[in-house]
Every structure is written in C-alpha cells, then in structure tokens.
Enzyme design. Structure first.
Site, PDB file in Angstrom:
ATOM      1  N   PHE A   8     -35.024  -0.324   1.325  1.00  0.00           N
ATOM      2  CA  PHE A   8     -34.652  -0.021   2.704  1.00  0.00           C
ATOM      3  C   PHE A   8     -34.996   1.425   2.985  1.00  0.00           C
ATOM      4  CE2 PHE A   8     -31.917  -1.978   6.090  1.00  0.00           C
ATOM      5  CZ  PHE A   8     -32.265  -3.296   5.854  1.00  0.00           C
ATOM      6  N   GLN A  29     -28.631   6.540  16.885  1.00  0.00           N
ATOM      7  CA  GLN A  29     -29.783   6.085  16.109  1.00  0.00           C
ATOM      8  C   GLN A  29     -30.660   5.123  16.901  1.00  0.00           C
ATOM      9  OE1 GLN A  29     -29.426   3.465  12.331  1.00  0.00           O
ATOM     10  NE2 GLN A  29     -30.306   5.428  11.763  1.00  0.00           N
ATOM     11  N   HIS A  54     -33.523   2.384  16.295  1.00  0.00           N
ATOM     12  CA  HIS A  54     -34.140   1.592  15.232  1.00  0.00           C
ATOM     13  C   HIS A  54     -35.621   1.429  15.552  1.00  0.00           C
ATOM     14  CE1 HIS A  54     -35.031  -1.627  12.470  1.00  0.00           C
ATOM     15  NE2 HIS A  54     -33.822  -1.559  11.958  1.00  0.00           N
ATOM     16  N   LEU A 107     -33.413  -7.169  17.346  1.00  0.00           N
ATOM     17  CA  LEU A 107     -33.802  -6.443  16.137  1.00  0.00           C
ATOM     18  C   LEU A 107     -34.759  -7.230  15.245  1.00  0.00           C
ATOM     19  CD1 LEU A 107     -33.069  -3.871  14.358  1.00  0.00           C
ATOM     20  CD2 LEU A 107     -31.728  -5.475  13.037  1.00  0.00           C
ATOM     21  N   GLU A 139     -35.162  -3.915   9.262  1.00  0.00           N
ATOM     22  CA  GLU A 139     -35.903  -2.979   8.426  1.00  0.00           C
ATOM     23  C   GLU A 139     -36.335  -3.663   7.123  1.00  0.00           C
ATOM     24  OE1 GLU A 139     -34.515   1.010   8.716  1.00  0.00           O
ATOM     25  OE2 GLU A 139     -34.375   1.112   6.543  1.00  0.00           O
ATOM     26  N   ARG A 187     -34.975   6.216   9.598  1.00  0.00           N
ATOM     27  CA  ARG A 187     -35.235   5.687  10.938  1.00  0.00           C
ATOM     28  C   ARG A 187     -35.572   6.751  11.971  1.00  0.00           C
ATOM     29  NH1 ARG A 187     -30.460   1.103  10.816  1.00  0.00           N
ATOM     30  NH2 ARG A 187     -31.641  -0.245   9.408  1.00  0.00           N
ATOM     31  N   HIS A 211     -29.638   1.670  18.522  1.00  0.00           N
ATOM     32  CA  HIS A 211     -29.177   0.755  17.477  1.00  0.00           C
ATOM     33  C   HIS A 211     -27.830   1.103  16.870  1.00  0.00           C
ATOM     34  CE1 HIS A 211     -29.483  -2.158  14.262  1.00  0.00           C
ATOM     35  NE2 HIS A 211     -29.381  -1.223  13.343  1.00  0.00           N
ATOM     36  N   ARG A 235     -28.155   7.756  10.067  1.00  0.00           N
ATOM     37  CA  ARG A 235     -27.684   6.791   9.075  1.00  0.00           C
ATOM     38  C   ARG A 235     -28.864   6.129   8.388  1.00  0.00           C
ATOM     39  NH1 ARG A 235     -27.010   1.052   9.089  1.00  0.00           N
ATOM     40  NH2 ARG A 235     -27.332   0.639  11.287  1.00  0.00           N
TER      41      ARG A 235
HETATM   42  C1  LIG Z   1     -28.945  -6.686  15.124  1.00  0.00           C
HETATM   43  C2  LIG Z   1     -28.260  -5.792  14.157  1.00  0.00           C
HETATM   44  C3  LIG Z   1     -28.587  -5.808  12.817  1.00  0.00           C
HETATM   45  C4  LIG Z   1     -27.941  -4.964  11.928  1.00  0.00           C
HETATM   46  N1  LIG Z   1     -28.286  -5.022  10.605  1.00  0.00           N
HETATM   47  C5  LIG Z   1     -27.621  -4.249   9.721  1.00  0.00           C
HETATM   48  C6  LIG Z   1     -27.907  -4.341   8.334  1.00  0.00           C
HETATM   49  O1  LIG Z   1     -28.726  -5.123   7.887  1.00  0.00           O
HETATM   50  N2  LIG Z   1     -27.231  -3.539   7.490  1.00  0.00           N
HETATM   51  C7  LIG Z   1     -26.281  -2.659   7.926  1.00  0.00           C
HETATM   52  O2  LIG Z   1     -25.677  -1.977   7.106  1.00  0.00           O
HETATM   53  N3  LIG Z   1     -25.988  -2.562   9.245  1.00  0.00           N
HETATM   54  C8  LIG Z   1     -26.630  -3.340  10.148  1.00  0.00           C
HETATM   55  N4  LIG Z   1     -26.325  -3.242  11.476  1.00  0.00           N
HETATM   56  C9  LIG Z   1     -25.208  -2.396  11.896  1.00  0.00           C
HETATM   57  C10 LIG Z   1     -23.899  -3.092  11.550  1.00  0.00           C
HETATM   58  O3  LIG Z   1     -24.069  -4.470  11.667  1.00  0.00           O
HETATM   59  C11 LIG Z   1     -22.773  -2.665  12.465  1.00  0.00           C
HETATM   60  O4  LIG Z   1     -22.682  -1.269  12.506  1.00  0.00           O
HETATM   61  C12 LIG Z   1     -21.445  -3.231  11.966  1.00  0.00           C
HETATM   62  O5  LIG Z   1     -21.544  -4.608  11.715  1.00  0.00           O
HETATM   63  C13 LIG Z   1     -20.335  -2.950  12.965  1.00  0.00           C
HETATM   64  O6  LIG Z   1     -19.196  -3.646  12.557  1.00  0.00           O
HETATM   65  P1  LIG Z   1     -17.776  -3.347  13.153  1.00  0.00           P
HETATM   66  O7  LIG Z   1     -16.820  -4.134  12.349  1.00  0.00           O
HETATM   67  O8  LIG Z   1     -17.555  -1.896  13.270  1.00  0.00           O
HETATM   68  O9  LIG Z   1     -17.837  -3.876  14.662  1.00  0.00           O
HETATM   69  P2  LIG Z   1     -18.419  -5.190  15.349  1.00  0.00           P
HETATM   70  O10 LIG Z   1     -18.909  -6.191  14.402  1.00  0.00           O
HETATM   71  O11 LIG Z   1     -19.333  -4.715  16.409  1.00  0.00           O
HETATM   72  O12 LIG Z   1     -17.135  -5.813  16.018  1.00  0.00           O
HETATM   73  C14 LIG Z   1     -16.445  -5.186  17.076  1.00  0.00           C
HETATM   74  C15 LIG Z   1     -15.181  -5.973  17.305  1.00  0.00           C
HETATM   75  O13 LIG Z   1     -14.365  -5.292  18.233  1.00  0.00           O
HETATM   76  C16 LIG Z   1     -13.882  -6.185  19.202  1.00  0.00           C
HETATM   77  N5  LIG Z   1     -13.601  -5.441  20.433  1.00  0.00           N
HETATM   78  C17 LIG Z   1     -14.387  -4.524  21.049  1.00  0.00           C
HETATM   79  N6  LIG Z   1     -13.780  -4.084  22.158  1.00  0.00           N
HETATM   80  C18 LIG Z   1     -12.595  -4.722  22.242  1.00  0.00           C
HETATM   81  C19 LIG Z   1     -11.533  -4.714  23.181  1.00  0.00           C
HETATM   82  N7  LIG Z   1     -11.552  -3.944  24.276  1.00  0.00           N
HETATM   83  N8  LIG Z   1     -10.473  -5.526  22.957  1.00  0.00           N
HETATM   84  C20 LIG Z   1     -10.425  -6.339  21.859  1.00  0.00           C
HETATM   85  N9  LIG Z   1     -11.415  -6.390  20.949  1.00  0.00           N
HETATM   86  C21 LIG Z   1     -12.483  -5.583  21.146  1.00  0.00           C
HETATM   87  C22 LIG Z   1     -14.993  -7.210  19.346  1.00  0.00           C
HETATM   88  O14 LIG Z   1     -14.505  -8.405  19.898  1.00  0.00           O
HETATM   89  C23 LIG Z   1     -15.414  -7.356  17.887  1.00  0.00           C
HETATM   90  O15 LIG Z   1     -14.557  -8.269  17.240  1.00  0.00           O
HETATM   91  C24 LIG Z   1     -26.950  -4.078  12.391  1.00  0.00           C
HETATM   92  C25 LIG Z   1     -26.608  -4.066  13.736  1.00  0.00           C
HETATM   93  C26 LIG Z   1     -27.276  -4.900  14.606  1.00  0.00           C
HETATM   94  C27 LIG Z   1     -26.919  -4.831  16.062  1.00  0.00           C
END
Ligand SMILES: Cc1cc2nc3c(=O)[nH]c(=O)nc-3n(C[C@H](O)[C@H](O)[C@H](O)COP(=O)(O)OP(=O)(O)OC[C@H]3O[C@@H](n4cnc5c(N)ncnc54)[C@H](O)[C@@H]3O)c2cc1C
Length: 572
Positions: free
Chosen positions: A121, A235, A237, A247, A250, A281, A350, A385
């Site tokens: 990566f 960031q 991507h 997306l 990577e 990135r 991203h 990141r």
């Molecule tokens: C397409 C894509 C691919 C990625 N691939 C990778 C990868 O391969 N490797 C890597 O390390 N990272 C990757 N990332 C980044 C990584 O996936 C995210 O940074 C990470 O999953 C975020 O997780 P989280 O638990 O912080 O929030 P999220 O998974 O974004 O969840 C947010 C939660 O908050 C809740 N929420 C938000 N606002 C409210 C509200 N007002 N009231 C109640 N609930 C609310 C939502 O319902 C949800 O449940 C990727 C991101 C994307 C977009």
C-alpha cells in the site's frame, strides 16, 4: 413531552470504530452495562462497509517487517505532524486487532501457505495491508456485527439521527435523537458517550464518500465546546473513478497498477522515482493534478480532467481474484473493463486527517466523552494518512474508547438527569423553526454551491486567496441557510429537515477547515499552499485546535510529540 431514555453508555455511530467500541464496552461490562448504539443509517450501511483495500498491521517480523518500520512509514507519511508516542503505541496494538478479528471469524485472504495475506500500500515500505479481497471493510463490519449479536446488553437505534450533545459543567449529560422512522424525538442520557460518527467528505462534490458522511459528530462536538484538531488536512485519494468519484482502491496500485497520462507515460517516475505509484497519497494526487493542469491529462464528457489507471498487464486472473470490486465498479460506473482498457481516475476528497481532539486514550477534554474513528483526531495520521492506516486506527481507537467509556461508566453511580428545558428548545430548533422561515432560499442549491466551491478552492493545491474566498462563501451560505424553509412538515423521514441539519454541520466543519488552512502558512502533507511552497518546522510544527464561536473559529495551537524522529525532508 420528549421521551427520556437512560443507558450507561451511548455510542454515536456504527461504523468500524463504533462497533469495535460497543464490543469492548460489552466485554468489559460483563452484563453490568447497558449500551446503546445510535446510527442515522441501518447499522451495516455505515461508510466503513465501503473500505476496500486493507488494514495495516505488522504480522511478519521474521520476513523483515517491524513496529519501528511501520512507525517510521507513518511518521514520514504524516509529514512529521503525527504524535510519535501515539504512532508507536498504536502500531503495537494493530496486530492484536487483526488476530482478534481472525478469531471472531473474518475471512482474511490467505497466502498459498495458509497464512494471512498482506498486500503493498502507498507509503508503506513493507507489504502490510491485511485484506479480505477488495472488500475488507465489508468483512470487518460483518464480523463485528456478528460478534455483537452475542451481547444482549446492546440496544440498537438504527435510522436515528443525533442532533445535539449536551454537557453541563464540563461533564457529559446526553444526546438528543430524532427517530427518522417514527418521527419520535427523545433524549438519551448516559454516563459516557463515544462519538464515532465518521467523516465529512460530502462537503466536496467529487468524493469517494457515501452521502451520509456529513460531519455531524464533529460539528455537534465543536458546537458543544470541544476543539477540532488539524482540520486543514484533507486527504485526496489519487484514484476516484471519473465521473462519479467512486473509489478505485489503492490496492489496485498495490497489486501493480500503473498511472499513465494521455501519452501513455508512467508519469510517477518524475515525482517519486523509487516508490512510483505507491508513493503516499498527497504526492500521487499532486502529481496527477500537475499532469492534468499542464495539459497531459484527458477530459471526460462532463469536463473533468483525468489520468488513467492501467491494470491490463496484471491479467484477468489476478484482477478477478484480487480486485473483483474494482472490475465491477469500472464496468458499471465508467463502462470500462479494466482487463481490456485503463480506468479514468482523478483525485477525490477521501479522508479527514483532522477531527475531534482526543488524547492517546481517546478522551476528549470533556468528562464522559470519548471519540474514535474518522470523527476523532488522535494524531496518528498527522498531515497525511497512509492508506490502510484508517480502518486500523478505527479498530484500535474504537477498542480503547469502548474500554475507557466502560470503566468510567462502571465507576459512576448515577446517570445524569435530562435537562428538560434545553431539550425542549432543541426540539423546537429541529422541527419548528424551519417551518417558520421565509423560504426564499433552497437547501439543495446551498449544498451544491458549497460542494463546487470546496472542489475549486480547497482542493489538492490551495492559495491564501482561494481560502479567503472560500471562507467568505461559507459565511454567505451559512447566512442563507437562515432563509430556508422545510419543504414538508412531517416528522417521519423528513429529508428536507435532515438535509438542512446536515448542511449546517458541513458548513460549520468547512469553516474550521478553511480558517485553519488560511492561518497555516506552510506546505505540509496534504496542505499544499502554493503561496507558501515549503514546510516550515520552525513556525508550524504544531497542531491546530479550532474552538467554535458564533463569530467564527478561534484557533489555538498545541505541540507535536516528537519522541523518535526529528523532521527531515520527505523523499520517495
Ligand atoms: C470507499 C472507501 C474505501 C476505503 N478504503 C479503506 C481501506 O481500504 N483501508 C482503510 O484503512 N481505510 C479505508 N477507508 C477509510 C475508512 O473506511 C474510514 O475512515 C472508516 O471506515 C471510518 O469509520 P468510522 O467508524 O469512523 O465511521 P463510518 O463507518 O463512516 O460510520 C459513521 C457512523 O456514524 C453514524 N452517524 C453519523 N452521523 C450521525 C448522526 N447525526 N446521528 C447518528 N449517527 C450518525 C452513521 O450512521 C455511521 O454509523 C475507505 C473509505 C472509503 C470511503
């Protein structure tokens, strides 16, 4: 009368960070803690299910990887803004999370010798992105979700939108929640809150993120007096699929994909001679934008400049086995099958390196509130990141936040009372005030103006003038929201009100990003100021803290913890 609900712990968000926190809290509580998980979407629709490429961890010390090497890659990738004590601690915790998920049943991809597979990566000098095909986040979420079913003490509030965080005398009280399905408005009071509400990339038009990434958790915390840290670092991507921004992981470059310009040249040789396509990135995104701006890119039917990601030389077998989602997405959304043709890509918003300021224990400055995942900034990523370090961080910090919140809840006797009058005012602010406005403005126009403006002025490269203009536009748009009237009056799934609330959140967070970026007169990591083209360690080796005020963000600064490596020039 607003319904008053009590739990010991409330977790806002059900992505990888929120679910990991819930599991740890339930484990520590041993049946003595009553835990709520609130999510504005169905639990498994959190953006984390989209994570594709992998999760970083040191699993192969006998083959040459080490905690020091992972730390060094992360610190160098961060352009020396990461807190090195945090980095060193977390990289040691990451392998435990990979093994824990394995024990909980995740189908990690395997090598032919049966051991867990890892792929290269960007910015990592060892192949340490642990993968489950190119659907890593989906399988991680599924595994956490399955495991959570064991715990009867976790109550789910799916499709419930948190609108505000309440504190008194520096201590957490509870959150107000709107049940989108029933229209009910209630207060969840608790001894502890874990904010794991994800990122805010939807303030940009061209982004890899789900429509739900609207920075609610950050904005609520910010308005409740918690500082946001290092928000100027956004960031981009390098491989957002043109024209949608979906997306292309990577992992595609990790598996050996090339980036080529309109002449078919692998242009990365000019920008990162040794790492080429797997440079960090920020560097790859700037290289692509330079190619596009200097006329060596191509232009889509929609007018978007792009370069191409060429996977053809990998062959059908490898693409089908290791990158099936990339192929599916290419065919469905760009009408391009990467087995036969290169994919059109350009940098897409991203990830936010910044977020709610927390310490190494995921604690915010307010008693009873922890934050984890993308809404938090624990300073693991600094100014840029590395890919696969985010899901990794969500697992570790989610675990820590869940543990700390559980220990705190076990030590507290009473759950705070509901502040009834303030909650009544909040209910009015959510439902009534938007019915009474003049209606001369339209929320979808405000949202789309914000997105085009952020794409144009707060992108891969920035200047002071662009950021000044962005700040002016954000303030204008924020003022215009005061004239938006809700299009309907129902409380059940009122998407008009939802959109107004989310737009306000995005604008508040955007203001912190732009104000922080305007003040930071240097070029560091993802913050590439064309008018200040050098990193300035003398003046800017420090974290930005933005505090909310109605007049605009108040900025303060706090030092970076440098325990292992002094800053040097980044070369790849
Ligand atoms: C397409 C894509 C691919 C990625 N691939 C990778 C990868 O391969 N490797 C890597 O390390 N990272 C990757 N990332 C980044 C990584 O996936 C995210 O940074 C990470 O999953 C975020 O997780 P989280 O638990 O912080 O929030 P999220 O998974 O974004 O969840 C947010 C939660 O908050 C809740 N929420 C938000 N606002 C409210 C509200 N007002 N009231 C109640 N609930 C609310 C939502 O319902 C949800 O449940 C990727 C991101 C994307 C977009």
């Amino acid at each position: 009368m607003t319904r008053d609900i009590a739990h010991d712990i409330v977790i806002m968000g059900s992505g990888i960070a929120g679910l990991r926190a819930a599991l740890e809290a339930a484990k520590i509580g041993k049946g003595k803690l009553d835990i709520a998980v609130v999510s504005k979407v169905q639990l498994m629709r959190s953006h984390s299910v989209c994570a594709e490429g992998g999760t970083a961890a040191v699993l192969r010390s006998e083959e040459g990887d080490s905690f020091d090497l992972h730390s060094w890659d992360t610190v160098r990738g961060s352009d020396f803004l990461a807190d090195q004590d945090v980095v060193s601690h977390f990289v040691q915790e990451l392998p435990k999370e990979i093994i824990q998920l394995d024990h909980w049943g995740i189908p990690w991809s395997r090598r032919s010798d049966g051991r867990i597979a890892q792929r290269p990566f960007g910015g990592h000098s060892f192949n340490r992105a642990t993968l489950a095909q190119d659907k890593t986040g989906f399988f991680e979420m599924q595994t956490l979700y399955d495991t959570l079913q064991k715990y009867a003490d976790v109550t789910r509030y799916d499709e419930c939108y948190a609108t505000n965080i309440f504190t008194e005398n520096g201590t957490f009280q509870g959150i107000t929640v709107w049940d989108l399905n029933t229209g009910e408005f209630f207060f969840i009071r608790a001894k502890a809150l874990v904010i794991a509400a994800g990122g805010a990339c939807r303030m940009f038009g061209f982004t890899t993120y789900s429509l739900t990434a609207t920075g609610d958790g950050m904005a609520m915390a910010y308005r409740a007096g918690l500082p946001l840290k290092d928000m100027e670092f956004v960031q981009f991507h390098p491989t957002g699929l043109v024209p949608t921004g979906i997306l292309v992981t990577e992992g595609a470059r990790g598996e050996g994909g090339y980036l080529i310009n309109r002449d078919g040249d692998r242009f990365m040789s000019k920008y990162a001679e040794s790492k080429m396509e797997t440079a960090p990135r920020d560097i790859v995104s700037r290289a692509e934008m330079t190619e596009i701006e200097e006329g060596r890119g191509l232009t889509s039917a929609e007018g978007l400049g792009f370069v191409q990601l060429d996977l053809r030389h990998l062959g059908a077998n490898r693409i089908n086995e290791r990158l099936p989602l990339v192929r599916e997405v290419g065919i469905k959304f760009a009408f391009v099958d990467p087995i036969y043709e290169p994919l059109p890509v350009r940098p897409a918003a991203h990830y936010f390196m910044g977020g709610i300021h927390v310490d190494i224990n995921a604690a915010t400055p307010v008693e009873g509130i922890w934050a984890a995942g993308e809404s938090a900034c624990v300073s693991f990523h600094g100014a840029n990141r590395l890919g696969s370090n985010s899901t990794a961080e969500c697992l570790v910090v989610g675990r820590i936040a869940g543990e700390q919140a559980a220990r705190h809840a076990l030590s507290q006797k009473a759950i705070p009372e509901m502040p009834a009058e303030r909650v009544r005012q909040e209910e009015y602010a959510v439902f009534e005030q938007f019915q009474q406005r003049s209606g001369s403005e339209d929320i979808s126009s405000i949202l789309s103006e914000m997105r085009s403006m952020m794409d144009a002025k707060v992108g891969v490269f920035r200047t002071g003038q662009q950021l000044e203009e962005a700040l002016g536009k954000i303030r204008e748009l924020r003022e215009r929201v005061n004239y938006v009237k809700a299009a309907e009056s129902t409380r059940v799934y009122n998407t008009s009100i939802l959109s107004i609330l989310e737009t306000i959140n995005l604008l508040d967070v955007a203001e912190a990003i732009v104000a922080g970026g305007l003040a930071r007169t240097e070029w560091r990591g993802s913050h590439a100021r064309r008018d200040f083209p050098k990193r300035d360690d003398e003046n800017w080796l420090k974290h930005t803290l933005a505090y909310y005020s109605p007049e605009g963000p108040r900025l303060k600064y706090t030092p970076v913890n440098i325990t292992m490596w002094k800053p040097v020039e980044r070369k790849y």
